[in-house]
Design an enzyme around this catalytic site. Sequence first.
Site, PDB file in Angstrom:
ATOM      1  CG  HIS A  71       0.305   5.939  -0.516  1.00 35.25           C
ATOM      2  ND1 HIS A  71      -1.056   6.932  -1.397  1.00 35.25           N
ATOM      3  CD2 HIS A  71       0.099   5.484   0.715  1.00 35.25           C
ATOM      4  CE1 HIS A  71      -1.958   6.972  -0.227  1.00 35.25           C
ATOM      5  NE2 HIS A  71      -1.632   5.782   0.426  1.00 35.25           N
ATOM      6  CD  GLU A  96      -5.162   5.904   1.094  1.00 36.94           C
ATOM      7  OE1 GLU A  96      -5.056   4.719   1.783  1.00 36.94           O
ATOM      8  OE2 GLU A  96      -4.925   6.387   1.079  1.00 36.94           O
ATOM      9  CG  HIS A  99      -1.926   1.232   1.370  1.00 40.12           C
ATOM     10  ND1 HIS A  99      -2.828   1.534   1.395  1.00 40.12           N
ATOM     11  CD2 HIS A  99      -1.449   2.600   2.016  1.00 40.12           C
ATOM     12  CE1 HIS A  99      -3.379   1.949   1.311  1.00 40.12           C
ATOM     13  NE2 HIS A  99      -2.468   3.222   1.866  1.00 40.12           N
ATOM     14  CD  GLU A 100       1.583   3.686   3.353  1.00 40.73           C
ATOM     15  OE1 GLU A 100       1.717   5.012   2.550  1.00 40.73           O
ATOM     16  OE2 GLU A 100       1.001   3.557   4.782  1.00 40.73           O
TER      17      GLU A 100
HETATM   18 ZN    ZN Z   1      -3.073   4.868   1.930  1.00 51.10          ZN
END
Ligand code: ZN
Length: 499
Positions: A268, A294, A264-265
């Site tokens: 980003h 997101e 997830h990170e």
């Molecule tokens: Zn996030």
Amino acid sequence: MISEEKLQKYQDWIFQISAYQMALALISIDKMTVAPPAGGPYRDARTAWLSGEKFSLETDPEMFRLLQEMKDDPDLDGDTRRAAYLYWRKASHTICIPKEEFVSSEELTNQAYDAWYRAKMADDYSLFRPYLEKIIENKKKFYGYRGSSASIYDQMLDDNEPGMNEAKYDAFFADVKGRLIPLLRKVCAAAPIDTSFLHRNYPAAQQKKFTEEHLLPYLNYDPSWGYQNETEHPFTYWTCENDCRTTTKYLPDNVTAAIFSTVHEVGHATFEHDIDPKYDGMILSEGVSAAMHESQSRLCENYLGRTHAFWEANFPALQAEFPDQLGGIPLDDFVRASNAAIPGLLRLEADELTYPLHIVIRYEIEKDLFDGRIGTEDLEKVWNEKYREYLGVEVPNSRDGILQDVHWCEGSFGYFPTYALGSAYAAQIVHKMREDIDVDEALRSGHYERCMNWLKENVHRYGCRYDAPEIIRRATGEEFSWNYYLDDLERKYTELYHL
Ligand code: ZN
């Protein structure tokens, strides 16, 4: 026609803002990862002063007038006009706030972070409540200065996701609740999926070794521009496209939590890294909105990271690291377990199906909080009731209930809904990506970068150049529709649980 001299002044101004921004980002990363807590008060006072200097620059009346002129000047190129508009819009929201009040509110949120952390460790909401009360008071005052006719919560929603408001989110979340709560009830009534092997003892040091030696290279998270650290509440920050910082948290009783949070990170970070370098140092070099950011992280986490193909490439290495815990587990069982829907207390550890319900709860609470229907004294009770009603779970303590998230101590309200909206953007974007490239083959054969290259070309490179609905249109050829998201979840969980 804007003079060369003025344009040079604008360039100098951008550079100064980016310098403050970089300093503040690094201080914040340091605070949330390695900084010794006793130095907090000293650091917080000086950090607030730096924020005040940046605030003065951003709201400089002379620059404000110039930005106003620039954003509408047809002689300037589209990139410059767009950047001027975004700087102007940001300043127009804060120029009405007296500087001393801004600085003291920055100091308050820094202190509130420490208070939240102490309260969470002590499992006692009452230690955090006075800070939350003050933060909300400040927010109401600051939004009041703007003199807008829109409700405070509408303005907050729009600040996080331009164009969004309560009416639009109400329609979205009505569908989320209407379609997902009945689906979750059916899932809970079906034969459960065995996930017990994911919760054996997985020492943090070995998880870290797997992450750093195998997972980060697979994700092409290159140490020349990205660095991963550990924290209480995982996040990603960046100073520029070539300096991105991600964080994770290793839980010894959960082998996939840090893996999915890392995917997830890094999603980003890859977004930031892939923005067109010509925008570096200016406002265009940021993800366009919270939901768009997101969408990219959740796309990586859920639509790539939780697939069978992803684990065909990664499970053998995980098994090799944990032969006693996972050696005898078939790949199919592992993938099924990694996708199981189990109502729980924690948003950060939630599966794809229950996740948006965690968001609905926060959205409804924030709405009631700012529309004056509830106060901070009611929060814990309301929180626990909603968890019982929507997810069917009893909240046993504050730490895993009302105190679990960091957002409110940072004064971030109206942000949570963007997580669910981002998931819906992701579903639509990945649908198009799968039409264009063979995603499963890329994941299976260790070519994660093929997916990232598609995203770079169709989403990432734009940064803030266009607003989110326009980027969705360009990437997918269609208007945004959350049906992709809800249809996907219905299909996935109906199959997974043989409903
Ligand atoms: Zn996030």
